[in-house]
Write a protein that holds these residues in place. Structure first.
Motif, short mmCIF file in Angstrom:
data_model
loop_
_atom_site.label_atom_id
_atom_site.label_comp_id
_atom_site.label_asym_id
_atom_site.label_seq_id
_atom_site.Cartn_x
_atom_site.Cartn_y
_atom_site.Cartn_z
N GLU A 1 5.75 14.20 8.43
CA GLU A 1 4.56 13.87 7.65
C GLU A 1 3.59 12.99 8.41
N PHE B 1 11.32 4.72 -5.22
CA PHE B 1 12.52 4.66 -4.38
C PHE B 1 12.22 5.21 -2.99
N ALA B 2 11.61 6.39 -2.93
CA ALA B 2 11.43 7.08 -1.65
C ALA B 2 10.32 6.46 -0.81
N ARG B 3 9.25 6.02 -1.45
CA ARG B 3 8.07 5.58 -0.70
C ARG B 3 7.96 4.08 -0.56
N LEU B 4 8.55 3.34 -1.50
CA LEU B 4 8.41 1.88 -1.48
C LEU B 4 9.75 1.17 -1.34
N ARG B 5 10.83 1.93 -1.41
CA ARG B 5 12.19 1.36 -1.34
C ARG B 5 12.40 0.31 -2.43
N GLN C 1 9.85 6.71 12.98
CA GLN C 1 8.73 6.52 12.04
C GLN C 1 7.78 5.44 12.52
N PRO D 1 0.83 -1.20 0.00
CA PRO D 1 0.00 0.00 0.00
C PRO D 1 0.87 1.25 0.00
N GLY E 1 15.23 0.76 4.64
CA GLY E 1 15.52 1.34 3.33
C GLY E 1 15.27 2.83 3.25
N ASN E 2 15.48 3.53 4.36
CA ASN E 2 15.27 4.98 4.35
C ASN E 2 16.60 5.70 4.18
N VAL E 3 16.84 6.12 2.96
CA VAL E 3 18.13 6.72 2.63
C VAL E 3 17.89 7.88 1.68
N ASP E 4 18.66 8.94 1.86
CA ASP E 4 18.51 10.10 0.96
C ASP E 4 18.92 9.71 -0.46
N ARG F 1 9.78 12.34 6.87
CA ARG F 1 8.75 11.31 6.98
C ARG F 1 8.10 11.32 8.37
N PRO G 1 5.55 -0.44 5.69
CA PRO G 1 5.06 0.91 5.35
C PRO G 1 5.99 2.05 5.76
N VAL G 2 6.73 1.91 6.85
CA VAL G 2 7.66 2.98 7.22
C VAL G 2 9.08 2.67 6.74
N GLY G 3 9.24 1.62 5.97
CA GLY G 3 10.56 1.31 5.41
C GLY G 3 11.51 0.63 6.37
#
Lengths: 328, 328
Positions: B120, A277-281, B89, A37, B313-316, B117, B54-56
């Motif tokens: 948000e 990339f940013a939202r689903l990795r 997150q 989702p 997977g939260n990476v710039d 994030r 969902p939050v990676g």
């Protein structure tokens, strides 16, 4: 076994029963790809992550359904495939697993990662030039010469049924996660193998095919009510997987009156790759991101039970880095 | 409800029963993350893709188990978390879903994507300086001031049990896909919340914790048989999620004698990020890739039933692009 032996009827239309049979075979071999989702404009949409298949694309499904139905004699004579890289990997993967010799006709300008992966899977590669050579003629000649079975990337009833297994998995997952069937499935479209499979798999959903601008032969055909090729001199596109000149009767017969088509720009595709990339990795190749691009661009309005197929993730690292940096 | 109310015993040890309860709660909320096979040196290893939460990151599990157990009175007074971004997150996500006000203490140098994030998701952020300020002191003061519940990133029995739900899912998936239980689970390790949860979830597997070089307090502690902090002046690392100075008694009590620890270099981490991109089509943050890095570097020998946790997977985007281009 439905008997795709020497007498197999390649002209037969694919069926919903065939899709269900393919889905059972695929389920015995591969776990379902996740349905992820993600919020777009305050609405949750459901992304079917086919880029997570072992070959990085849904093509493994149709190739497996096709090759696993071949007779012993056919297996011994090998298979020939034509593909810019994802169907190639699907055929090579299935062939290796079944001990079948595979030859794949691939364009010289295919992404390096796709060429390398097909070689690694043990297939022979025959290169051709997209601009000056006819890939179908080359592959048919190769198949005839060797008595091998030609496995078309989309104009093949088993391939269509195999790709349709995406829709069977999706239906189960939507019921569990989204509270009901998909009302609409937005899908990348090259020749229409996956799209036709989805029509058979999900009879209650609207199927929306998405192509790169200038390569929208399916959209033109669906509007025109007959098969139309892309307009002459189509523009360059990063979507190497979707550069199909025209669909085929076996696909169009299923899609006509059951799908609508639209196109996205190259910039919209890149924006979708960055979003994934940013939202689903997830790393998506350009062609794998077009359906997501259409929803992000507002060309399809999501309704909470809208599914998006993320069809592939085989992209060269340097090209992908440029997309992330906004320089691609 | 196990009653994490005002009288909740934060000093209690986490239990396997608690892990199973957490797993049931998580399963009701989130589909399992996929277990993806990939070949390394001719051996298939099994990658648990927690970056697809969902939050990676897996942190959503412990945060959900903790926050969903709070009483109405506790919920009304809010929660305070401390995190470089992934636990943040997780807490923010669970808090939003439960209608709880969340304040997160985050380092000023956290990746921009993690800060954005968390905002948000509706949480308040209080920034601190990693070098000069004590994050625990800040968060405890904030929690006391507001009567809020402090949700520690790893030294909390509910958080540990929640993270352990990774192992329960993994066990089911390994049985279905790999033909039996994991013999070994290789996992990224910050404070040891996930690692301790895995020990409880998977009593028959060897647990291998992986940290960045110079931040290997867990490895030192497991070797030394007592809690040891990182050596003074630890080096810079791209693994922002794993910069923990020392584990805590609640974690170490579970891990001591049940896990072994090792460390990977920054170059090995980048190589693992590139491998995950090319072979799994997953975007991993540096800290999420350390366990994969250890296997790729030959520091853990895979045996066909080895599982690897890909934890986040939260990476710039710019930092990730540099890794892909080999300039990072």
């Amino acid at each position: 076994m439905t008997g795709a032996g020497p007498l197999a009827d390649l002209a037969r239309q694919p069926t919903r029963a065939g899709v269900l049979a393919a889905a059972a075979k695929v389920a015995a071999l591969l776990p379902p790809t996740p349905l992820l989702p993600v919020e777009i404009g305050g609405v949750t949409v459901w992304c079917k992550a086919e880029c997570l298949q072992p070959v990085g694309a849904f093509k493994i499904r149709g190739a497996w359904h096709r090759l696993s139905e071949l007779s012993e004699q056919e297996r011994a004579r090998g298979v020939v495939g034509v593909s810019s890289g994802n169907h190639a990997q699907g055929v090579a993967w299935a062939a290796r697993r079944l001990g079948i010799e595979a030859t794949i006709v691939m364009p010289r300008d295919a992404p390096a990662v796709k060429l390398a992966r097909v070689r690694e899977l043990g297939a022979h590669i025959v290169l051709y030039d997209r601009a000056s050579e006819d890939r179908d003629a080359i592959s048919e000649a190769l198949a005839n010469e060797r008595g091998a079975t030609l496995v078309h990337a989309y104009a093949d009833p088993w391939v269509i049924e195999g790709q349709g297994s995406v829709g069977i998995e999706l239906a189960v997952q939507m019921a569990a996660q989204a509270g009901g069937e998909a009302t609409r499935i937005v899908t990348p479209c090259g020749g229409g193998g996956l799209a036709a499979g989805l029509v058979l798999a999900c009879p209650n959903a609207e199927i929306v095919t998405v192509e790169p601008e200038g390569w929208d032969d399916m959209a033109r055909s669906l509007t025109g009510g007959r098969i139309l090729a892309v307009a002459p001199n189509p523009p360059a596109t990063a979507c190497d997987a979707l550069q199909t000149l025209a669909t085929r009767p076996i696909n169009f017969a299923v899609l006509d009156g059951r799908a609508r088509g639209l196109a996205v720009s190259e910039a919209e595709v890149r924006a979708a790759q960055r979003f994934a990339f940013a939202r689903l990795r997830l790393a998506l190749e350009p062609g794998g991101a077009v359906a997501l691009a259409a929803v992000l661009a507002g060309k399809v309005a999501p309704d909470g039970r809208t599914a998006i197929v993320l069809s592939g993730g085989n992209v060269d690292a340097a090209a992908y880095a440029e997309v992330l940096l906004g320089t691609g």
